[in-house]
Design an enzyme around this catalytic site. Sequence first.
Site, PDB file in Angstrom:
ATOM      1  N   GLU A 132      62.822  28.435   1.217  1.00 36.73           N
ATOM      2  CA  GLU A 132      62.104  27.159   1.066  1.00 36.73           C
ATOM      3  C   GLU A 132      60.610  27.455   1.074  1.00 36.73           C
ATOM      4  O   GLU A 132      60.143  28.279   1.857  1.00 36.73           O
ATOM      5  CB  GLU A 132      62.474  26.211   2.213  1.00 36.73           C
ATOM      6  CG  GLU A 132      61.658  24.919   2.221  1.00 36.73           C
ATOM      7  CD  GLU A 132      61.924  24.080   3.457  1.00 36.73           C
ATOM      8  OE1 GLU A 132      60.997  23.335   3.877  1.00 36.73           O
ATOM      9  OE2 GLU A 132      63.037  24.162   4.023  1.00 36.73           O
ATOM     10  N   GLU A 192      52.416  19.533   2.654  1.00 35.25           N
ATOM     11  CA  GLU A 192      53.190  18.844   3.688  1.00 35.25           C
ATOM     12  C   GLU A 192      52.228  18.202   4.679  1.00 35.25           C
ATOM     13  O   GLU A 192      51.412  18.892   5.301  1.00 35.25           O
ATOM     14  CB  GLU A 192      54.119  19.824   4.393  1.00 35.25           C
ATOM     15  CG  GLU A 192      55.060  19.182   5.394  1.00 35.25           C
ATOM     16  CD  GLU A 192      56.053  20.186   5.963  1.00 35.25           C
ATOM     17  OE1 GLU A 192      57.126  19.767   6.444  1.00 35.25           O
ATOM     18  OE2 GLU A 192      55.763  21.408   5.928  1.00 35.25           O
TER      19      GLU A 192
END
Length: 578
Positions: free
Chosen positions: A348, A353
């Site tokens: 990932e 974010e």
Amino acid sequence: MSFWGSVGSSERRLTNNPESTPLRTYQKPLATAPSSPRGLTRANRSFAQLDPSAHDRAADEIADGLLALNTDDDEVNFRQLRQSLQLGDEPPTVMLKKIASYRSVGGGMSRVMSGEASMTRVHSGDIGSRVSAGSLKSMDISVATHVRESAAFKRKVSFICCLTVMVITGVVGILLMGEIVVGPPRQPAGPYRLVERQVGEAFWESYVFYEGPDSLGSNGYINYVSEAKAFELGIAKIITEPATSTASENEVPPTSTTEDEIVPPPPLGEQKQPETPPQSPSPPTEEKFIYMASSPTPEGPRNSVRLEGKRRFNRGLFIMDLTHMPSGCGTWPAFWLTDEQNWPVNGEIDILEGVNFQTRAKTALHSTRTCEMDDVPQGVRTGTWDTAVGIPDRKTGVPDMTMRYATDCFVYNPHQWLNQGCVAVDDVDGQIGEPFNANGGGVYALEWDPINRHIRSWVFTPHAAVPDNLKEAIRTNGMPVEDRVDPKPNEWGLPYGYFAVGDDTSCPSSHFKNMRLVINLALCGSVSGNRYFMDCPKQFKQFPTCNQYIKSNPKELEEAYWKIRGVYVYERQWEKVW
């Protein structure tokens, strides 16, 4: 004294000589040779007429040259001697000359060829020890056979060595010829070329809407809705606004295409018309944005949007140009790459974010074991690593206050927070969240380049800070292929995040593969919710939990929305390079 008695006395003198050794080797030719059995006796008597030293030397020569025999009978010994030497009717003189041609080596047994005859002689500490001529002849034949076998073995070894050298030389030659004829291997190491341009109404074609609750790992306080439901609720739509100066720099003519254009040749016999010089496009008067947000529900969890890309990637350059991102207490927006069905095996990568009110940009990698950032070169990044401190001991539960950098991408590292991964943090504040929105947004970029053994991340805000090459690549990516500007990350300055990934690093590239883009807006959950009491002290006083705060439908959530100008994906072209 007979001839054989003379020989015997010579043997006794040799044996009794204190200076002699049992394994001494003699090598002396005979000076005279009797012509008959009687002649042997006459020769022996003639030795007696010599002075003692000469007699001894002559006796030694005869004793040293004769074959060991079994009997004292002169006639029998002479016949056995002639038979063992295969001399036929040759005179004794010839016989003794051939006897003199034999040599002994090292006290053992040796064989020397002389003319057509051969014999074997044995020495020991007691010269009186005898073996039969027949036994010695058999030993002679065995030694000869061994010599021939040894010679044949040496020839075989030489042949095998030569053959091996020829094979190795041939293989090396074939490889060299292959490199010359075939050339270097094809690798994705060429210039970047556009593979996806996600803008306007066509943006939705690159994604599917995931419908259902959040994953157990994220556990966000939301419900993801279908495409139809999202458009019905107005939480996914295209909005149009008057163009700004930034839009003029990034907008492209509406007739542009993302595919490589192939112009067919004119039909035979038809004259080609002169080409009209390309006209500069007029500045757009309006621009379109992709809008995504959330909406309240009576039950509490909000409706939200999660887009999952249709295309899978194993490398690439991923760029998002936006003017607003979700921010505020309880928010957890993300723009990332993952293979959720094979997580964390296929890895990932979190490109962008945000968590609550955080204002520093971060890039995180999540993987299985053996992916560590302990070999990142010096001087290749501007940022630093996130930290891990206060991790509870798994056995005692006591927090470990040792401060460590989060450089292990393994999601279950016991000395980092669960699923923390390896996290690069920007050294400049205000690159995410509310300050980012106040600056009018910016551009995020991540380069996933396993051939060059790195993953790098940048953020540029405001848009005026975007490097010229990147700005031109975005502006022209909708134009015909020949008019596009290829992005060149090496011209953008140092990234804030640098991860050593690929061959000869501590993180093999196999940790990250077959991933697709995801854009979503989560609320609370395992990250934002766990940090709620620290990041949102004001809200925490009124609402003890993050979920309670979200359920109250606060006005602050009006800022929790995406406003994206476009997403652009490039991949390096395949080239033959070493």
